[in-house]
Scaffold this active site. Structure first.
Site: not given
Ligand code: FPP
Length: 254
Positions: A18, A31, A66, A186, A192
């Site tokens: 992430d 991005r 996604n 993560r 999360r």
């Protein structure tokens, strides 16, 4: 940095990669540039795991959710994945790494599906390490798929309600023969699970780092493994029971 103990390595590491978008924003880039840089972290992490002797690495590369991102970003990610598979195929073959995937292969565009199937086949006899890509993957989606498989087995007379055990149910999941993850990492300071390996992470150790995925390097991986090695995995037992060796045979403690 203290050395990691080769006798207590996580057998299976799974990573929620992430922070690509935030990395790009921080560097005033688009991005997709963040995802490109993230692909470099993928390369380095696969190499580092292979060298350290990690037997299985699962990377959450594209979730079911996604697909709802802008189509330009979805296309950019698919292009990157396709490029990655073309450019890394030979190294995977040479280094004894077997490529597998979990998720819905049929949801991927034809060109990605083709190269993915090709590399999966070409590396299918490799035994040194498994690189498992989660693509168009969702944990709930996977569990629903497993329930459908159970019902099909029932309809075919292969299973009765009494025979449905945790072990049998595990074989109905996409991960089938893979061990449960010992360690889930993560990146990017988010805490999360995001629909990742929901069934399989029942006794997993979690490690969260603020490092954005495109900045994640070998040292960050080592730090995560060191943190894992300091944990006591109890699998529902008491600390005393674990000291007496009763946790043996659970997860990676055998
Ligand atoms: C999450 O960052 C990352 C993804 C949704 C995609 C992961 C893809 C890669 C690392 C590159 C390609 C993969 C392979 C296997 C070659 P985000 O975009 O949600 O970041 P943000 O939360 O900062 O916006």
């Amino acid at each position: 940095m203290t050395n990691i103990d080769p006798q207590n390595l996580p057998r299976h590491i799974a990573i929620i990669m992430d922070g690509n978008g935030r990395w790009a924003a921080k560097h005033t880039m688009g991005r997709i540039s963040g995802h490109k840089k993230g692909a470099e972290s993928v390369r380095e992490t696969v190499r580092a795991c292979r060298e350290l002797g990690i037997k299985c690495l699962t990377l959450y590369a594209f979730s079911v959710q996604n697909w709802l991102r802008p189509s330009s970003e979805v296309n950019g990610l698919m292009n990157l994945l396709e490029e990655f598979l073309h450019s890394e195929a030979q190294e995977l073959i040479d280094k004894g790494i077997r490529l597998t995937m979990i998720g819905n292969i049929d949801a991927l565009r034809e060109t990605v599906k083709k190269v993915l199937e090709d590399v999966i086949l070409k590396t299918s006899q490799n035994t040194d390490m498994i690189l498992n890509l989660a693509l168009s993957y969702g944990g709930r989606d996977e569990i629903v798929g497993a329930v459908k498989k159970v019902l099909r087995d029932y309809a075919a007379g292969k299973i009765t309600p009494e025979n449905v055990t945790e072990e049998y149910f595990s074989t109905c999941l996409d991960t089938n023969a893979l061990p449960d993850p010992d360690l889930v990492i993560r990146t990017s300071g988010e805490y999360r699970i995001s629909n990742f390996l929901l069934w399989q992470s029942a006794y997993t150790e979690f490690y969260f780092t603020d490092v954005l995925w495109p900045d994640f390097r070998r040292d960050d991986l080592m730090e995560a493994i060191l943190a894992y090695q300091k944990r006591e995995r109890r699998f529902g037992l008491t600390s005393d029971q674990i000291q007496d060796g009763q946790g043996k045979g659970q997860g990676n403690s055998d």
